[in-house]
Design a protein around this motif. Structure first.
Motif, short mmCIF file in Angstrom:
data_model
loop_
_atom_site.label_atom_id
_atom_site.label_comp_id
_atom_site.label_asym_id
_atom_site.label_seq_id
_atom_site.Cartn_x
_atom_site.Cartn_y
_atom_site.Cartn_z
N PRO A 86 0.64 -1.15 -0.25
CA PRO A 86 0.58 -0.33 -0.10
C PRO A 86 0.70 1.24 0.00
CG PRO A 86 0.21 -1.07 2.16
CD PRO A 86 0.91 -1.85 1.63
N ILE A 87 0.32 2.26 -0.75
CA ILE A 87 1.01 3.62 -1.28
C ILE A 87 0.38 4.17 0.37
CG2 ILE A 87 1.98 5.40 -2.44
CD1 ILE A 87 1.20 3.97 -4.45
N ALA A 88 0.95 5.64 1.18
CA ALA A 88 0.84 5.80 2.48
C ALA A 88 0.23 6.75 2.03
CB ALA A 88 1.81 6.51 2.86
N ALA A 89 0.85 7.88 1.11
CA ALA A 89 -0.32 8.76 0.87
C ALA A 89 -1.98 8.26 0.16
CB ALA A 89 0.40 9.71 -0.41
N CYS A 90 -1.82 6.94 -0.33
CA CYS A 90 -3.34 6.58 -0.69
C CYS A 90 -3.95 6.85 0.55
CB CYS A 90 -3.37 5.17 -1.69
SG CYS A 90 -2.88 6.03 -3.46
N LEU A 91 -3.47 5.71 0.87
CA LEU A 91 -4.12 5.14 2.78
C LEU A 91 -4.72 6.16 2.71
CD1 LEU A 91 -1.17 2.14 3.76
CD2 LEU A 91 -3.79 1.78 2.81
N GLU A 92 -4.01 7.68 3.55
CA GLU A 92 -4.05 8.57 3.75
C GLU A 92 -5.34 9.38 3.36
OE1 GLU A 92 -0.88 11.19 3.83
OE2 GLU A 92 0.47 9.65 5.42
N ALA A 98 -18.88 2.38 0.45
CA ALA A 98 -17.85 1.80 -0.22
C ALA A 98 -17.60 2.13 -1.57
CB ALA A 98 -17.33 0.68 0.02
N LEU A 99 -16.03 2.52 -1.23
CA LEU A 99 -15.75 2.74 -2.85
C LEU A 99 -14.45 2.50 -2.77
CD1 LEU A 99 -16.14 5.15 -4.75
CD2 LEU A 99 -15.16 7.07 -3.28
N ILE A 100 -13.91 2.17 -4.16
CA ILE A 100 -12.91 2.14 -5.34
C ILE A 100 -12.61 3.35 -5.65
CG2 ILE A 100 -11.20 1.17 -6.00
CD1 ILE A 100 -12.75 -1.33 -5.11
N THR A 101 -11.34 3.79 -5.25
CA THR A 101 -11.40 5.14 -6.58
C THR A 101 -10.08 5.42 -6.56
OG1 THR A 101 -12.54 7.88 -7.43
CG2 THR A 101 -11.43 6.65 -5.09
N ASP A 102 -9.00 6.99 -7.67
CA ASP A 102 -7.89 7.13 -7.19
C ASP A 102 -7.79 8.43 -6.60
OD1 ASP A 102 -9.40 9.08 -9.44
OD2 ASP A 102 -7.14 8.85 -10.74
N GLU A 103 -6.03 8.37 -7.00
CA GLU A 103 -5.83 9.90 -6.10
C GLU A 103 -6.61 11.10 -6.12
OE1 GLU A 103 -0.99 10.12 -4.53
OE2 GLU A 103 -1.37 9.09 -6.44
N HIS A 129 -15.90 1.23 4.10
CA HIS A 129 -14.09 0.75 3.15
C HIS A 129 -13.61 2.12 2.07
CE1 HIS A 129 -10.92 -1.73 1.51
NE2 HIS A 129 -12.22 -1.76 -0.07
N VAL A 130 -12.97 1.82 1.55
CA VAL A 130 -12.27 3.14 1.40
C VAL A 130 -10.93 2.15 0.25
CG1 VAL A 130 -11.55 5.35 -0.06
CG2 VAL A 130 -14.11 5.06 1.38
N GLU A 131 -10.72 2.62 -0.47
CA GLU A 131 -9.29 2.14 -1.44
C GLU A 131 -9.10 3.30 -2.53
OE1 GLU A 131 -7.10 -1.72 -3.15
OE2 GLU A 131 -9.09 -1.84 -3.11
N VAL A 132 -7.74 3.63 -2.65
CA VAL A 132 -7.06 4.87 -3.25
C VAL A 132 -6.38 4.42 -4.12
CG1 VAL A 132 -6.34 6.92 -3.94
CG2 VAL A 132 -8.77 6.78 -1.53
N VAL A 133 -5.97 4.44 -5.41
CA VAL A 133 -5.55 3.61 -6.59
C VAL A 133 -4.20 5.41 -6.65
CG1 VAL A 133 -6.45 1.68 -6.78
CG2 VAL A 133 -6.55 3.50 -8.32
#
Length: 317
Positions: A62-68, A303-308, A81-85
């Motif tokens: 996991p990339i720290a900035a995406c986790l934040e 819940a969401l899966i998205t990008d930075e 739940h949220v995941e950011v790529v």
């Protein structure tokens, strides 16, 4: 005995070289030696494996900035739940990155030992995610489509994903044998009253997890491009405040479903209860910013899966 075609044999070699490089961790010199070819040929075969999408890469770190960003979006909109790529500044794709992340999330749910009901919507992003799935055996699970699989001209809807999933996932699949939109509320009521359809609707309401795309509105949006709405119908929706749709259900900037003749014609199942189902929206991109914001604001999804870039937009407003 029928000989394999040259193309098929070439892809077999590419698959072998790709496996040796990405899975076994062999160098190109080692691949060349084991396959009895030159180093340059080994390099070309590995490249061919990538070009033909024989290799699917997932980043497990996991990339720290995406986790934040994910944590901040989750807290702001009270999501499960949220995941950011990472965002790719040089790409115009609306699926790269989130499709792979969604595929990994779908796979995690399907590998659960206890029986579940997994509901799916439709659309380009979700189809791209399903195309990333490996072969999975999960006969105790049920997979149900929320949307119809019939296009306006009577043909099979291209971006309906239930049949694509059936190719990879060995589970019980329940398609929705309806068009996305019907001609009237009365017709919808009649069709929903049929035993086959009623059974599918009942299963969808039991979904433990739901994966949906989030569509933007406009004459170049999916509902128009795919022929479900005429341009004048779309413009009327937008004049009435519509900004996005999920499985054909149209909502305004606050994420509330419109009291509108178009929604009365939607033959899709209702989006499963956000109280009992994890409803994961998969979307990114500037064109979808308003639709995504509305969906999380009004809890059409939880819940969401998205990008930075999209996550940063959601946190600024």
């Amino acid at each position: 005995m029928v000989r394999k075609s040259e193309t098929s044999g070439r892809l077999d070699d590419a698959a072998r070289a790709g496996w040796l490089y990405y899975v076994a961790g062999r160098t190109q010199d080692e691949i060349a030696s084991s396959m009895g070819i030159s180093r340059q040929s080994a390099q070309r075969l590995v490249s061919l494996a990538v070009a033909e999408r024989l290799i699917k890469v997932r980043l497990d770190h996991p990339i720290a900035a995406c986790l934040e960003l994910a944590n901040a979006v989750r807290k702001k909109f009270n999501l499960k739940h949220v995941e950011v790529v990472p965002s790719d500044p040089g790409s115009s794709s609306t699926t790269v990155g989130i499709a792979e992340a969604a595929a990994a999330e779908i796979e995690r749910w399907l590998k659960r030992p206890d029986p579940i009901v997994l509901a799916v919507g439709t659309g380009r992003t979700l189809k791209a995610a399903v195309d990333q799935l490996p072969a999975i055996e999960c006969p105790s699970h049920r997979i149900v489509s929320l949307t119809g699989n019939i296009a306006p001209d009577g043909s099979a809807a291209y971006y309906n994903v239930i049949f694509s999933m059936a190719d990879a996932v060995k589970a019980r699949h329940f398609p929705m044998p309806l068009p996305v939109l019907v001609t009237s509320a009365d017709e919808r009521e009649t069709l929903h009253g049929q035993q086959l359809v009623r059974s599918t609707l009942e299963i969808s309401a039991q979904a433990d997890v739901t994966f949906v795309g989030i569509g933007e509105l406009g004459i170049d949006g999916p509902l128009c491009i795919d022929g479900f709405l005429e341009k004048d119908e779309m413009m009327e929706l937008m004049r009435n405040g519509a900004v996005g749709e999920i499985c054909g259900w149209v909502f305004d900037s606050e994420g509330k479903l419109l009291d509108n003749p178009i929604n009365e014609r939607v033959a899709s199942a209702s989006i499963p209860s956000r109280e009992s189902s994890t409803v994961i929206g998969i979307a990114k991109g500037k064109r979808k910013f308003k639709a995504i914001r509305a969906a999380v604001t009004g809890h059409q999804i939880n819940a969401l899966i998205t990008d930075e870039d999209t996550a940063e937009y959601l946190l600024k407003i």
